[in-house]
Enzyme design. Structure first.
Site, PDB file in Angstrom:
ATOM      1  N   ASP A  91      25.793  35.826  29.861  1.00  0.00           N
ATOM      2  CA  ASP A  91      26.238  35.829  31.310  1.00  0.00           C
ATOM      3  C   ASP A  91      27.840  36.039  31.168  1.00  0.00           C
ATOM      4  O   ASP A  91      28.242  34.971  30.904  1.00  0.00           O
ATOM      5  CB  ASP A  91      25.598  34.964  32.228  1.00  0.00           C
ATOM      6  CG  ASP A  91      26.018  35.214  33.685  1.00  0.00           C
ATOM      7  OD1 ASP A  91      27.050  35.839  33.909  1.00  0.00           O
ATOM      8  OD2 ASP A  91      25.408  34.855  34.636  1.00  0.00           O
ATOM      9  N   LYS A 107      30.726  39.627  41.693  1.00  0.00           N
ATOM     10  CA  LYS A 107      31.778  38.783  41.692  1.00  0.00           C
ATOM     11  C   LYS A 107      32.996  39.554  41.204  1.00  0.00           C
ATOM     12  O   LYS A 107      33.665  40.388  42.126  1.00  0.00           O
ATOM     13  CB  LYS A 107      31.659  37.636  40.475  1.00  0.00           C
ATOM     14  CG  LYS A 107      30.297  37.020  40.875  1.00  0.00           C
ATOM     15  CD  LYS A 107      30.190  36.449  42.061  1.00  0.00           C
ATOM     16  CE  LYS A 107      28.816  35.522  42.406  1.00  0.00           C
ATOM     17  NZ  LYS A 107      27.583  36.314  42.108  1.00  0.00           N
TER      18      LYS A 107
END
Length: 389
Positions: free
Chosen positions: A174, A199
């Site tokens: 990630d 994000k």
């Protein structure tokens, strides 16, 4: 991708555009159709097959940013994570996960894998040795997160990639907190890179998306199952994400600089007990971060001195927003215990070192002086009201 003449901002701006052949517009046109011709065409397009014009173009941009061959775009970060994991795991397999993980990933593992007969283990730490000790004969995937959410632990990507290759395993990471601007895991041998594109890629707190980046072979494996699960992204959001990516390099450069200054300010503040930021020399993994990151990111976490009420502190902030997500141009804070890691038990949060008063700070692009002033006035209000516990 010829890196000698295509820098990060050039890639962000120009790679993966949809050319406007009809009107020669400066930005990509948007194709909203959910139904395309199937006769006498080179590609049979369908949104769930990840191959509409906008989906294909955006995938090329994100693949280029991560120095990869291919990419797929999903409806959320968790869609990207779950689709990638389930593409390589079946009943009887074992997946090894890093101890310090985003709460949503942790919750997915502990609530879903057993239903499918998939074994899972969490490491006791995040060193290569921690992973090596937990590998089983039926292990198929090693999953890491660096920097981790919310404590910014740093995992040696190259070490984990080499370990995975030695045992014939798939390595996944990630990369949300770092973004492709600050870190490119494929350059260190990691097989599959995952992002919550909500994000830093989106960067404006107005879209929800995810991305998986890997070799063509691995992407095809993920694609084969993902067309069944239905996690594709609408073309309107695809277009918005492609627009947002054009400024990602500039945004994150500013956020890197601001976060470093804020971490240094907080590290010496009389009302702060601890600061977690890989750009600080005091961070235990600072040297590893220097080796594998191009910048230390816009995320940090900190703990106020014992007795200072973190919730009341956040309520007194006037510029920095208490908010659920992260990585927008605006600065935000949250308590992981109430948000990102609320699905974890108290015991499991304690194992990760997540205290009830830990504050996660997503640093935006505002002037640092204004952010410092806001923190100081919020603390001053607490002291004047004597609201400390």
């Amino acid at each position: 991708m010829n890196k000698s003449f295509k820098g990060i901002n050039t890639i962000c701006t120009h790679v993966g555009e949809v050319k406007d052949e009809q009107f020669k517009g400066a930005v990509s046109p948007i194709y909203m159709s959910s139904s395309y011709a199937f006769e006498d065409v080179d590609v049979k397009r369908y949104p769930r097959y990840f191959n509409t014009p906008n989906q294909e173009a955006l995938s090329k941009k994100i693949a280029a940013l991560e120095h990869a061959e291919s990419a797929l775009i999903f409806g959320s970060g968790m869609a990207a994570i779950s689709h990638a994991l389930m593409a390589f795991l079946k009943a009887g397999d074992h997946v090894l996960l890093q101890q310090t993980l985003y709460g949503g990933t942790y919750n997915f593992a502990v609530t879903q894998f057993e239903k499918y007969g998939i074994e899972y283990s969490f490491t006791e730490g995040w060193t290569v040795e921690d992973f090596e000790k937990k590998i089983k004969p039926n292990t198929k995937v090693i999953y890491i997160e660096t920097p981790s959410n919310p404590l910014l632990t740093i995992t040696d990507m190259e070490g984990v990639a080499n370990l995975s290759k030695q045992h014939g395993l798939i390595s996944m990471i990630d990369n949300t907190f770092a973004s492709p601007v600050n870190q490119n895991p494929i350059d260190f041998g990691i097989d599959i890179v995952l992002h919550s594109a909500t994000k830093y890629m989106g960067g404006h707190s107005d879209i929800c998306a995810g991305a998986v980046v890997a070799s063509k072979e691995h992407i095809h494996t993920i694609w084969e199952s993902s067309i069944c699960f239905g996690g594709s992204l609408s073309d309107q959001t695809v277009w918005l994400l492609e627009r947002s990516l054009k400024t990602m390099g500039l945004r994150i450069k500013a956020q890197n600089e601001n976060a470093q200054k804020m971490a240094e300010f907080l590290a010496y503040h009389q009302d702060v007990d601890a600061v977690y930021y890989p750009g600080l020399g005091s961070h235990p993994d600072h040297e590893i971060a220097k080796k594998q990151m191009n910048g230390f990111g816009g995320m940090l976490s900190f703990e106020l001195k014992e007795g200072i009420n973190a919730s009341e502190f956040m309520k007194n902030l006037q510029l920095i927003k208490p908010s659920m997500s992260l990585a927008g141009v605006e600065s935000t804070v949250l308590l992981p215990v109430l948000t990102s890691h609320s699905l974890m038990s108290t015991e499991d949060r304690a194992k990760q070192g997540i205290k009830d008063g830990l504050i996660r700070f997503s640093v935006g692009i505002e002037e640092v002086e204004d952010l410092i002033t806001d923190i100081e006035q919020a603390l001053a209000q607490l002291k004047s009201k004597k609201v400390l516990v």
